[in-house]
Design an enzyme around this catalytic site. Structure first.
Site, mmCIF file in Angstrom:
data_model
loop_
_atom_site.group_PDB
_atom_site.id
_atom_site.type_symbol
_atom_site.label_atom_id
_atom_site.label_comp_id
_atom_site.label_asym_id
_atom_site.label_seq_id
_atom_site.Cartn_x
_atom_site.Cartn_y
_atom_site.Cartn_z
ATOM 1 C CB SER A 15 -0.930 0.010 1.226
ATOM 2 O OG SER A 15 -0.184 0.046 2.428
ATOM 3 C CE1 TYR A 156 13.193 -4.398 9.504
ATOM 4 C CE2 TYR A 156 15.534 -4.054 9.082
ATOM 5 C CZ TYR A 156 14.218 -4.019 8.656
ATOM 6 O OH TYR A 156 13.923 -3.606 7.362
#
Length: 243
Positions: A15, A156
């Site tokens: 998106s 991460y």
């Protein structure tokens, strides 16, 4: 430009940012594109609308790709609307900024689920069709943090290093079946993750600027168009570090 006419692509987390640029580039190359999102419905529909306006089929499809039931439902919807999935880009990811003293088990679990488990779930979901047709292109959007300190945190790093290991594992086992699996590893791209530190971060990069989402999309299409490249990581980092 890679010619993807007649191909169907699914891009997770599409998106905004890098995912958006990849989805638009795939549409420009002629593919029908499924634009996955989990929260930003209007943004995802805008991406799909831009692809349709350019003359290609597109679908915005909601799914939390860290959940197997959502992934199964998403793939069924995409294939019913657009056809069998030929190209999968595992781009969905989160970057929860945490120092070692602040990192919690919940942070770690959520990061691994969204950044790594999602790539496994989506790959497993599209593989039967790809194997039946002896064709598939899977691209995982990794990060320079897989091999360096990074800015976000150890959780991460672990998720992105795991993604690169997952890529090599699939690539080795699928090479004889017409399916390639590669990583594109961006570093310091001008997205929301950089925040307000753009000038400070750009000063560290040899080319003197942040990368763009469109440049990551270009590298992704290059990998998709190359049937001889598999199991590789393409660094997209302005010379910040080398393989």
């Amino acid at each position: 430009m890679t010619d993807l006419a007649g191909r169907v692509a699914l891009v997770t987390g599409a998106s905004r940012g890098i995912g958006r640029a990849i989805a638009l580039a795939l549409g420009e190359a002629g593919a029908a594109v499924a634009v996955n999102y989990v929260e930003r419905a209007a943004d995802a529909e805008a991406v799909a609308g831009a692809i349709r306006q350019a003359g290609h089929a597109a679908l915005a499809v909601k799914a939390d790709v860290s959940r197997s039931a959502d992934v199964t439902d998403m793939v069924h919807k995409v294939e019913a609307a657009l056809g069998p999935i030929d190209i999968l880009v595992n781009n969905a990811g989160i970057g929860i900024m945490r120092g070692l003293d602040d990192l919690t088990e919940a942070d770690f679990d959520r990061t691994i689920a969204v950044n790594l488990k999602s790539a496994f779930l989506c790959t497993q979901a599209v593989l039967p069709g790809m194997r039946a047709r002896s064709f598939g292109r899977i691209v995982n959007i990794s990060s320079g943090a897989a091999r360096g300190a990074g800015m976000v945190g150890a959780h991460y790093n672990a998720s992105k290093a795991g993604m690169e290991g997952l890529t090599r594992g699939y690539a080795a086992r699928l090479a004889k079946e017409g399916i390639t699996v590669n990583n594109v590893a961006p570093s310091l791209i001008d997205t929301d993750m950089i925040g307000a530190r753009r000038a400070e971060v750009a000063a560290r990069i040899p080319v003197g600027r942040l990368g763009t989402s469109e440049e990551v999309a270009q590298a992704t299409l290059m990998v998709i168009g190359n049937a001889y490249m598999t199991g590789q990581t393409v660094q997209t980092n302005g010379g910040l570090h080398f393989n």
